[in-house]
Design an enzyme around this catalytic site. Structure first.
Site, PDB file in Angstrom:
ATOM      1  N   ILE A  14      -4.341 -13.572   0.569  1.00  0.00           N
ATOM      2  CA  ILE A  14      -2.903 -13.675   0.346  1.00  0.00           C
ATOM      3  C   ILE A  14      -2.396 -12.346  -0.199  1.00  0.00           C
ATOM      4  O   ILE A  14      -3.138 -11.610  -0.846  1.00  0.00           O
ATOM      5  CB  ILE A  14      -2.563 -14.841  -0.620  1.00  0.00           C
ATOM      6  CG1 ILE A  14      -1.053 -15.106  -0.658  1.00  0.00           C
ATOM      7  CG2 ILE A  14      -3.145 -14.616  -2.006  1.00  0.00           C
ATOM      8  CD1 ILE A  14      -0.659 -16.423  -1.337  1.00  0.00           C
ATOM      9  N   CYS A  15      -1.135 -12.045   0.105  1.00  0.00           N
ATOM     10  CA  CYS A  15      -0.464 -10.872  -0.446  1.00  0.00           C
ATOM     11  C   CYS A  15      -1.192  -9.593  -0.025  1.00  0.00           C
ATOM     12  O   CYS A  15      -1.313  -9.300   1.162  1.00  0.00           O
ATOM     13  CB  CYS A  15      -0.358 -11.046  -1.959  1.00  0.00           C
ATOM     14  SG  CYS A  15       0.622  -9.826  -2.836  1.00  0.00           S
ATOM     15  N   HIS A  16      -1.718  -8.832  -0.983  1.00  0.00           N
ATOM     16  CA  HIS A  16      -2.454  -7.600  -0.703  1.00  0.00           C
ATOM     17  C   HIS A  16      -3.953  -7.846  -0.506  1.00  0.00           C
ATOM     18  O   HIS A  16      -4.706  -6.907  -0.259  1.00  0.00           O
ATOM     19  CB  HIS A  16      -2.252  -6.589  -1.838  1.00  0.00           C
ATOM     20  CG  HIS A  16      -0.890  -5.995  -1.886  1.00  0.00           C
ATOM     21  ND1 HIS A  16       0.208  -6.688  -2.358  1.00  0.00           N
ATOM     22  CD2 HIS A  16      -0.427  -4.770  -1.519  1.00  0.00           C
ATOM     23  CE1 HIS A  16       1.274  -5.914  -2.289  1.00  0.00           C
ATOM     24  NE2 HIS A  16       0.921  -4.744  -1.780  1.00  0.00           N
ATOM     25  N   GLY A  17      -4.395  -9.091  -0.600  1.00  0.00           N
ATOM     26  CA  GLY A  17      -5.810  -9.425  -0.433  1.00  0.00           C
ATOM     27  C   GLY A  17      -6.432  -8.911   0.854  1.00  0.00           C
ATOM     28  O   GLY A  17      -7.587  -8.475   0.852  1.00  0.00           O
ATOM     29  N   GLN A  77      -6.206  -6.211   2.220  1.00  0.00           N
ATOM     30  CA  GLN A  77      -6.613  -4.804   2.149  1.00  0.00           C
ATOM     31  C   GLN A  77      -8.137  -4.687   2.110  1.00  0.00           C
ATOM     32  O   GLN A  77      -8.706  -3.740   2.658  1.00  0.00           O
ATOM     33  CB  GLN A  77      -6.005  -4.125   0.919  1.00  0.00           C
ATOM     34  CG  GLN A  77      -4.513  -3.900   1.032  1.00  0.00           C
ATOM     35  CD  GLN A  77      -3.928  -3.283  -0.227  1.00  0.00           C
ATOM     36  OE1 GLN A  77      -4.266  -3.686  -1.344  1.00  0.00           O
ATOM     37  NE2 GLN A  77      -3.050  -2.311  -0.051  1.00  0.00           N
TER      38      GLN A  77
END
Length: 166
Positions: free
Chosen positions: A99-102, A104
């Site tokens: 989720i979100c920047h995960g 990356q």
């Protein structure tokens, strides 16, 4: 099932805390790994105990992986062992939730080319450049990968991830 969460300081608090408790509620064993054992602190001050250092993790001992967002993934993705863990688990088809920047961490692992998913809109270009068919949706399920964008998507994200774990 044994579920591993990879994170570090500056995680988005609810994106780690909610899946941690939701998965425990389902009866899963949930462990948090970071750079070292001890405690990590979220962006909003919430603290979480770290069960394992990245170097101590054997991905073969876990059935699923959770990658919360916030600022933590920027640092986690620079750790070779953490990226190796994510790459192995993702490539073996184990359920992975980001989720979100995960994502990356998954981008650094090089496993997303040809996959369909979502993330925080701020890393949309990174996702596309990594070969992701990026979709602006609260949750996207593509095989073993469940992805979401922001804290408002948490319920849909975990609902779909829990289905994969059954």
């Amino acid at each position: 099932m044994r579920v591993l969460i990879l994170s570090a300081d500056q995680f988005e608090d609810v994106e780690l805390i909610y899946p941690y408790h939701r998965l425990k509620e389902e009866g899963h064993e949930v462990l948090v790994a970071s750079f070292k054992r001890g405690v990590i602190t979220g962006k909003h001050g919430y603290t979480v105990n770290v069960d394992l250092a990245f170097e101590e993790v054997n991905p073969d001992e876990f059935d699923a992986l959770v990658l919360p967002g916030g600022r933590a993934p920027e640092r986690v993705r620079l750790n070779e062992k953490a990226v190796e863990i994510a790459k192995k688990m993702f490539s073996e088809g184990k359920p992975v939730a980001s989720i979100c920047h995960g994502p990356q961490i998954l981008i650094s692992a090089g496993v997303l080319r040809g996959r369909r998913g979502t993330s925080y809109p701020g890393i949309k270009d990174d996702m596309i450049n990594a070969g992701v068919d990026w979709v602006d949706a609260e949750v996207v399920v593509d095989g073993n990968w469940v992805s979401s964008r922001v804290p408002g998507d948490l319920y849909a994200w975990m609902r779909e991830f829990v289905k994969l774990l059954k």
